[in-house]
Design a protein around this motif. Structure first.
Motif, PDB file in Angstrom:
ATOM      1  N   ALA A 238       0.833  -1.197   0.000  1.00  0.00           N
ATOM      2  CA  ALA A 238       0.000   0.000   0.000  1.00  0.00           C
ATOM      3  C   ALA A 238       0.871   1.251   0.000  1.00  0.00           C
ATOM      4  O   ALA A 238       1.904   1.307   0.643  1.00  0.00           O
ATOM      5  CB  ALA A 238      -0.928   0.009   1.215  1.00  0.00           C
ATOM      6  N   LEU A 239       0.449   2.260  -0.715  1.00  0.00           N
ATOM      7  CA  LEU A 239       1.162   3.519  -0.822  1.00  0.00           C
ATOM      8  C   LEU A 239       0.807   4.408   0.367  1.00  0.00           C
ATOM      9  O   LEU A 239      -0.360   4.671   0.621  1.00  0.00           O
ATOM     10  CB  LEU A 239       0.752   4.199  -2.131  1.00  0.00           C
ATOM     11  CG  LEU A 239       1.375   5.535  -2.473  1.00  0.00           C
ATOM     12  CD1 LEU A 239       2.878   5.374  -2.667  1.00  0.00           C
ATOM     13  CD2 LEU A 239       0.747   6.069  -3.744  1.00  0.00           C
ATOM     14  N   ALA A 240       1.815   4.847   1.133  1.00  0.00           N
ATOM     15  CA  ALA A 240       1.575   5.720   2.276  1.00  0.00           C
ATOM     16  C   ALA A 240       1.686   7.160   1.811  1.00  0.00           C
ATOM     17  O   ALA A 240       2.654   7.538   1.164  1.00  0.00           O
ATOM     18  CB  ALA A 240       2.585   5.453   3.375  1.00  0.00           C
ATOM     19  N   ALA A 241       0.699   7.970   2.124  1.00  0.00           N
ATOM     20  CA  ALA A 241       0.695   9.352   1.671  1.00  0.00           C
ATOM     21  C   ALA A 241      -0.243  10.164   2.542  1.00  0.00           C
ATOM     22  O   ALA A 241      -1.118   9.626   3.195  1.00  0.00           O
ATOM     23  CB  ALA A 241       0.246   9.422   0.214  1.00  0.00           C
ATOM     24  N   SER A 242      -0.058  11.500   2.527  1.00  0.00           N
ATOM     25  CA  SER A 242      -1.011  12.351   3.223  1.00  0.00           C
ATOM     26  C   SER A 242      -2.215  12.620   2.323  1.00  0.00           C
ATOM     27  O   SER A 242      -3.297  12.920   2.804  1.00  0.00           O
ATOM     28  CB  SER A 242      -0.359  13.664   3.637  1.00  0.00           C
ATOM     29  OG  SER A 242       0.093  14.370   2.502  1.00  0.00           O
ATOM     30  N   LYS A 243      -2.030  12.499   0.997  1.00  0.00           N
ATOM     31  CA  LYS A 243      -3.136  12.662   0.063  1.00  0.00           C
ATOM     32  C   LYS A 243      -2.888  11.770  -1.155  1.00  0.00           C
ATOM     33  O   LYS A 243      -1.805  11.765  -1.714  1.00  0.00           O
ATOM     34  CB  LYS A 243      -3.258  14.118  -0.389  1.00  0.00           C
ATOM     35  CG  LYS A 243      -4.452  14.360  -1.296  1.00  0.00           C
ATOM     36  CD  LYS A 243      -4.615  15.846  -1.594  1.00  0.00           C
ATOM     37  CE  LYS A 243      -5.844  16.100  -2.441  1.00  0.00           C
ATOM     38  NZ  LYS A 243      -6.030  17.541  -2.696  1.00  0.00           N
ATOM     39  N   VAL A 244      -3.910  11.020  -1.525  1.00  0.00           N
ATOM     40  CA  VAL A 244      -3.843  10.136  -2.682  1.00  0.00           C
ATOM     41  C   VAL A 244      -5.052  10.438  -3.555  1.00  0.00           C
ATOM     42  O   VAL A 244      -6.172  10.515  -3.054  1.00  0.00           O
ATOM     43  CB  VAL A 244      -3.867   8.650  -2.258  1.00  0.00           C
ATOM     44  CG1 VAL A 244      -3.881   7.734  -3.460  1.00  0.00           C
ATOM     45  CG2 VAL A 244      -2.697   8.332  -1.359  1.00  0.00           C
ATOM     46  N   CYS A 245      -4.837  10.632  -4.854  1.00  0.00           N
ATOM     47  CA  CYS A 245      -5.927  10.921  -5.780  1.00  0.00           C
ATOM     48  C   CYS A 245      -5.896   9.952  -6.951  1.00  0.00           C
ATOM     49  O   CYS A 245      -4.829   9.501  -7.370  1.00  0.00           O
ATOM     50  CB  CYS A 245      -5.821  12.347  -6.325  1.00  0.00           C
ATOM     51  SG  CYS A 245      -6.059  13.620  -5.073  1.00  0.00           S
ATOM     52  N   ALA A 246      -7.064   9.659  -7.474  1.00  0.00           N
ATOM     53  CA  ALA A 246      -7.195   8.840  -8.673  1.00  0.00           C
ATOM     54  C   ALA A 246      -8.279   9.468  -9.537  1.00  0.00           C
ATOM     55  O   ALA A 246      -9.220  10.074  -9.033  1.00  0.00           O
ATOM     56  CB  ALA A 246      -7.571   7.408  -8.316  1.00  0.00           C
ATOM     57  N   SER A 247      -8.135   9.342 -10.848  1.00  0.00           N
ATOM     58  CA  SER A 247      -9.175   9.855 -11.739  1.00  0.00           C
ATOM     59  C   SER A 247      -9.356   8.879 -12.880  1.00  0.00           C
ATOM     60  O   SER A 247      -8.479   8.081 -13.189  1.00  0.00           O
ATOM     61  CB  SER A 247      -8.816  11.249 -12.260  1.00  0.00           C
ATOM     62  OG  SER A 247      -7.619  11.198 -13.005  1.00  0.00           O
ATOM     63  N   GLY A 248     -10.514   8.947 -13.496  1.00  0.00           N
ATOM     64  CA  GLY A 248     -10.799   8.055 -14.607  1.00  0.00           C
ATOM     65  C   GLY A 248     -12.227   8.201 -15.078  1.00  0.00           C
ATOM     66  O   GLY A 248     -12.926   9.155 -14.738  1.00  0.00           O
ATOM     67  N   SER A 249     -12.654   7.228 -15.842  1.00  0.00           N
ATOM     68  CA  SER A 249     -14.042   7.144 -16.292  1.00  0.00           C
ATOM     69  C   SER A 249     -14.394   5.668 -16.351  1.00  0.00           C
ATOM     70  O   SER A 249     -13.529   4.823 -16.547  1.00  0.00           O
ATOM     71  CB  SER A 249     -14.216   7.809 -17.660  1.00  0.00           C
ATOM     72  OG  SER A 249     -13.361   7.205 -18.602  1.00  0.00           O
ATOM     73  N   GLY A 250     -15.657   5.364 -16.147  1.00  0.00           N
ATOM     74  CA  GLY A 250     -16.068   3.972 -16.091  1.00  0.00           C
ATOM     75  C   GLY A 250     -15.758   3.380 -14.730  1.00  0.00           C
ATOM     76  O   GLY A 250     -15.517   4.086 -13.758  1.00  0.00           O
ATOM     77  N   ALA A 251     -15.732   2.067 -14.669  1.00  0.00           N
ATOM     78  CA  ALA A 251     -15.475   1.361 -13.420  1.00  0.00           C
ATOM     79  C   ALA A 251     -13.981   1.204 -13.211  1.00  0.00           C
ATOM     80  O   ALA A 251     -13.218   1.069 -14.164  1.00  0.00           O
ATOM     81  CB  ALA A 251     -16.147  -0.001 -13.447  1.00  0.00           C
ATOM     82  N   GLY A 252     -13.568   1.239 -11.961  1.00  0.00           N
ATOM     83  CA  GLY A 252     -12.166   1.029 -11.636  1.00  0.00           C
ATOM     84  C   GLY A 252     -11.949   0.963 -10.144  1.00  0.00           C
ATOM     85  O   GLY A 252     -12.810   1.349  -9.363  1.00  0.00           O
ATOM     86  N   THR A 253     -10.791   0.471  -9.764  1.00  0.00           N
ATOM     87  CA  THR A 253     -10.396   0.399  -8.368  1.00  0.00           C
ATOM     88  C   THR A 253      -9.015   1.011  -8.241  1.00  0.00           C
ATOM     89  O   THR A 253      -8.123   0.698  -9.026  1.00  0.00           O
ATOM     90  CB  THR A 253     -10.375  -1.061  -7.872  1.00  0.00           C
ATOM     91  OG1 THR A 253     -11.680  -1.621  -8.033  1.00  0.00           O
ATOM     92  CG2 THR A 253      -9.973  -1.149  -6.407  1.00  0.00           C
ATOM     93  N   THR A 254      -8.846   1.891  -7.267  1.00  0.00           N
ATOM     94  CA  THR A 254      -7.544   2.524  -7.073  1.00  0.00           C
ATOM     95  C   THR A 254      -6.525   1.499  -6.597  1.00  0.00           C
ATOM     96  O   THR A 254      -6.888   0.437  -6.074  1.00  0.00           O
ATOM     97  CB  THR A 254      -7.620   3.650  -6.023  1.00  0.00           C
ATOM     98  OG1 THR A 254      -7.892   3.072  -4.735  1.00  0.00           O
ATOM     99  CG2 THR A 254      -8.658   4.689  -6.376  1.00  0.00           C
TER     100      THR A 254
END
Length: 113
Positions: free
Chosen positions: A18-34
């Motif tokens: 797992a990525l440790a961070a103070s802020k994690v963002c993901a973007s896309g379209s359709g279905a997905g899992t970060t």
């Protein structure tokens, strides 16, 4: 077409897979899992949506051993418009965010509190 982008802001160190961070963002379209991410304590998940009104659903899931995901922790969004939103998560840990949408482009972020 499905697309997914994950970015970590102010990443400290890698914890398990797992990525440790103070802020994690993901973007896309359709279905997905970060990709899995780690939060040391309470955090807030926010989302923004663009495009024609459509279905947007997001759920947060704890990361378990290996690459498998445990049962759903909670549904954090289930809406039919482009209103941005947020969901407070009271405990840290290793998580993924699962998104399902129709006709929208989305961005979800998890930020430590």
């Amino acid at each position: 077409m499905r697309s997914l982008l994950l970015a970590a802001v102010a990443a400290s160190s890698l914890v398990s897979p797992a990525l440790a961070a103070s802020k994690v963002c993901a973007s896309g379209s359709g279905a997905g899992t970060t990709r899995p991410f780690h939060m040391d304590g309470p955090f807030v998940v926010t989302w923004t949506l663009t495009g024609a009104n459509g279905l947007f659903q997001a759920s947060i899931m704890p990361k378990t051993g290996g690459d498998s995901m445990a049962a759903l922790t909670g549904i954090i969004a289930n809406q039919m418009d482009t209103t941005p939103g947020q969901s407070y998560q009271p405990a840290g840990g290793d998580f993924c965010i699962s998104v399902n949408d129709v006709a929208l482009h989305w961005t979800v972020c998890a930020e430590a509190q």
